[in-house]
Design a protein around this motif. Structure first.
Motif, PDB file in Angstrom:
ATOM      1  N   PHE A  98     -31.983 -65.562  -2.938  1.00  0.00           N
ATOM      2  CA  PHE A  98     -32.304 -64.552  -1.935  1.00  0.00           C
ATOM      3  C   PHE A  98     -33.196 -63.506  -2.581  1.00  0.00           C
ATOM      4  O   PHE A  98     -33.183 -63.324  -3.801  1.00  0.00           O
ATOM      5  N   TYR A 108     -34.806 -66.233   2.138  1.00  0.00           N
ATOM      6  CA  TYR A 108     -33.929 -67.240   1.541  1.00  0.00           C
ATOM      7  C   TYR A 108     -34.818 -68.387   1.091  1.00  0.00           C
ATOM      8  O   TYR A 108     -35.570 -68.964   1.888  1.00  0.00           O
ATOM      9  N   THR A 128     -32.866 -63.108   8.452  1.00  0.00           N
ATOM     10  CA  THR A 128     -33.466 -63.557   7.200  1.00  0.00           C
ATOM     11  C   THR A 128     -34.589 -64.529   7.489  1.00  0.00           C
ATOM     12  O   THR A 128     -34.571 -65.234   8.507  1.00  0.00           O
TER      13      THR A 128
END
Length: 505
Positions: A70, A83, A122
């Motif tokens: 990450f 990610y 994300t």
RNA sequence: GAGAGUGUAGCUCAGCUGGUAGAGCAGGGGCCUUUUAAGCCCAAGGUCGUGGGUUCAAGUCCCACCACUCUCACCA
């Protein structure tokens, strides 16, 4: 690796390793489809459609967990978690990502929207691109995702002012301050443009300075072999334009004053000056009141804002008080027209310090700033100053001892100064001559006599109202900043190198 | 300009009545495929603002200087 040189050397090796692997460490362009803010705004539809989008920014946090990682990427609009997984992007790109990127690197990321177990929006990366390899390390600021608590912040004010790029990278509130400052300036432009003021530019390099009481910077023009001054004010040039028939003008520009440096003074500072024909100073009282109050409302969504410990209400009408009304009330005397002897007596009685060689004007100013100014908690106009303090202002129509001048005070700071402009060329000459006398008596801030300006006045300056507004101080108030250095991107600082003995005074 | 304070690793900070410098983060090596101040193991890292002085010995005590911060005075 340990010293900064070694840290940089290690990153240079990574640059070389990228090149060896055929990866450009400093490519030319990158096509980004979304800012981070736009990614968040359109998150649901991006996720729904499974489309690939791209963002670009600086890596500000990196958490590698073996074959997946990450990181957080920051652009001007925000901060986004990415990610990166080996099995998604391939072994070589993943190794390069893992081993050859550092905090501070600029990167482009393509990928799809995902939500992590812990619920954070994300970018699930399918491809990463190095945009610029940073070889000098950043201070690492860690932030608790839940509480927002920040650790290891880059806080040393000296280092922050000396290294503003770093400050901007690492301290988001600093970026916000300068966005607010920009809004102050664009608001003023819009406000004046809407009222048909013409924006003009006058010389910063002047053969003779004027328009304020201050010591100037002097510089040398090599070819002309002539001293030039950096302007301390725009005033005399702008009024020449009114003489010329441009009847509403303004300028937003840097002025330079060769004076002390402290919390509210930088040697170069930004001033807005505007002039309008056929109006008097009361016109600008109203203009300042509506411009600043609407600005506060536009930027803060409300007329009130907090500055330091004060809640300040900018809603009109602001306070209005006449200079001598306020002063007489505080002193219990009638000081209008009082002579130097009397003023000194009053100062003595009220324990106001008497400066060496003080003139009548100086004593009036001293008493006022000592006794009256501190009592202004809300925005207040002070009207009708004594003539001694204002060599460019027109005599008051009701009293020749006064001039038609006002200043506005907010949070104890003077934010503007304005008057009905003196347009009687003979009175102006007499006032200049008074300044010249003060100057030869040792007042280094007194104005020089400007024959060229007088000549312009002799052509006829129509009745005119003029205003000067300090942009830096307004920015301080609007951003709740305690120091002018917080609202000037690159404030003047002393050299950090050691000085030799003879530099010391 | 006056007074008070601060200055130690890239960043944030410890460092006692003087005994020869420590932590966390970052960086290096290793492990780790949904972490978020990620974690665990290993190794490395310092002109202690600058220059003098006292001392067997100074980050520590003394003097001078430099920069910054705060308060006060003055210019917007």
């Amino acid at each position: 690796m340990e010293t900064i040189q070694e840290l940089i050397a290690a990153r240079r090796e990574k640059v070389q390793a990228l090149r060896n692997a055929g990866v450009q460490p400093y490519p030319y362009t990158y096509e980004r489809s979304h800012t981070i803010e736009q990614f968040y705004q359109n998150f649901d539809s991006i996720k729904e459609s499974e489309q690939e989008i791209s963002i670009a920014g600086r890596m500000v946090a990196k958490r590698v967990m073996g074959k997946a990682s990450f990181a957080h990427i920051q652009d001007e609009t925000g901060r986004l978690q990415i990610y990166v997984k080996r099995d998604d992007i391939g072994t070589d790109p993943y190794q390069q990502y893992k081993k050859l990127t550092d905090l501070g690197d600029w990167m482009g990321l393509r990928g799809k929207a995902m939500i992590t177990k812990t619920g954070e929006k994300t970018l699930h990366v399918t491809e990463w691109t190095m945009l610029s390899k940073a070889i000098r390390p950043l201070p690492v600021v860690k932030e608790d995702a839940e509480t927002g608590k920040r650790y290891h912040e880059f806080t040393d004010p000296d280092e922050r002012y000396r290294n503003r790029p770093l400050d901007l990278v690492v301290n988001p509130e600093v970026r916000k301050i300068f966005r607010t400052r920009a809004r102050v300036i664009s608001f003023i432009r819009r406000f004046l443009d809407d009222r048909r003021y013409l924006e003009v530019e006058t010389p910063a390099l002047q053969p003779l300075y004027g328009g304020g009481t201050a010591r100037p910077f002097v510089t040398l023009h090599n070819q002309l072999k002539k001293n030039l001054y950096l302007r301390i004010a725009d005033e005399l040039y702008l009024k020449r334009l009114i003489v010329g028939g441009l009847d509403r003008v303004y300028e937003i520009a840097k002025d330079f004053r060769n004076e002390g440096v402290d919390r509210t003074h930088n040697p170069e500072f930004t001033m807005m000056e505007c002039y309008i024909a056929f109006e008097d100073y009361m016109y600008h009282v109203n203009l300042v009141e509506s411009m600043v109050s609407e600005m506060v409302k536009d930027i803060h969504g409300s007329y009130t804002l907090k500055y330091e410990d004060e809640e300040i209400d900018f809603a009109p009408p602001w306070g209005r008080v006449r200079f001598f009304d306020a002063l007489n009330e505080k002193t219990g005397e009638d000081l209008l027209g009082a002579d130097l002897q009397k003023l000194k007596e009053v100062a003595k009685r009220l324990h106001v310090p008497i400066p060496e060689g003080a003139s009548v004007g100086k004593m009036q100013d001293e008493l006022f700033s000592e006794l009256v100014e501190p009592t202004f908690t809300r925005p207040t106009f002070v009207l009708d100053y004594p003539v001694e303090l204002s060599p460019l202002a027109k005599r008051h129509r009701d009293n020749p001892l006064l001039v038609e001048r006002f200043e506005a005070y907010v949070a104890g700071m003077e934010i503007c100064n304005a008057f009905s402009e003196l347009n009687d060329p003979d009175d102006q000459r007499a006032r200049f001559e008074e300044q010249v006398r003060a100057r030869s008596a040792g007042d280094e801030e007194a104005m020089p006599l400007d024959e060229d300006y007088l000549e312009a006045l002799e052509l006829g300056l129509p009745p005119t109202a003029g205003l000067g507004l300090g942009i830096d101080r307004l920015a301080m108030i609007l951003t709740n900043s305690g120091s002018i250095r917080d609202v000037v991107l690159f404030p003047l600082l002393r050299d950090k190198e050691q000085h030799s003995e003879e530099d010391a005074e």
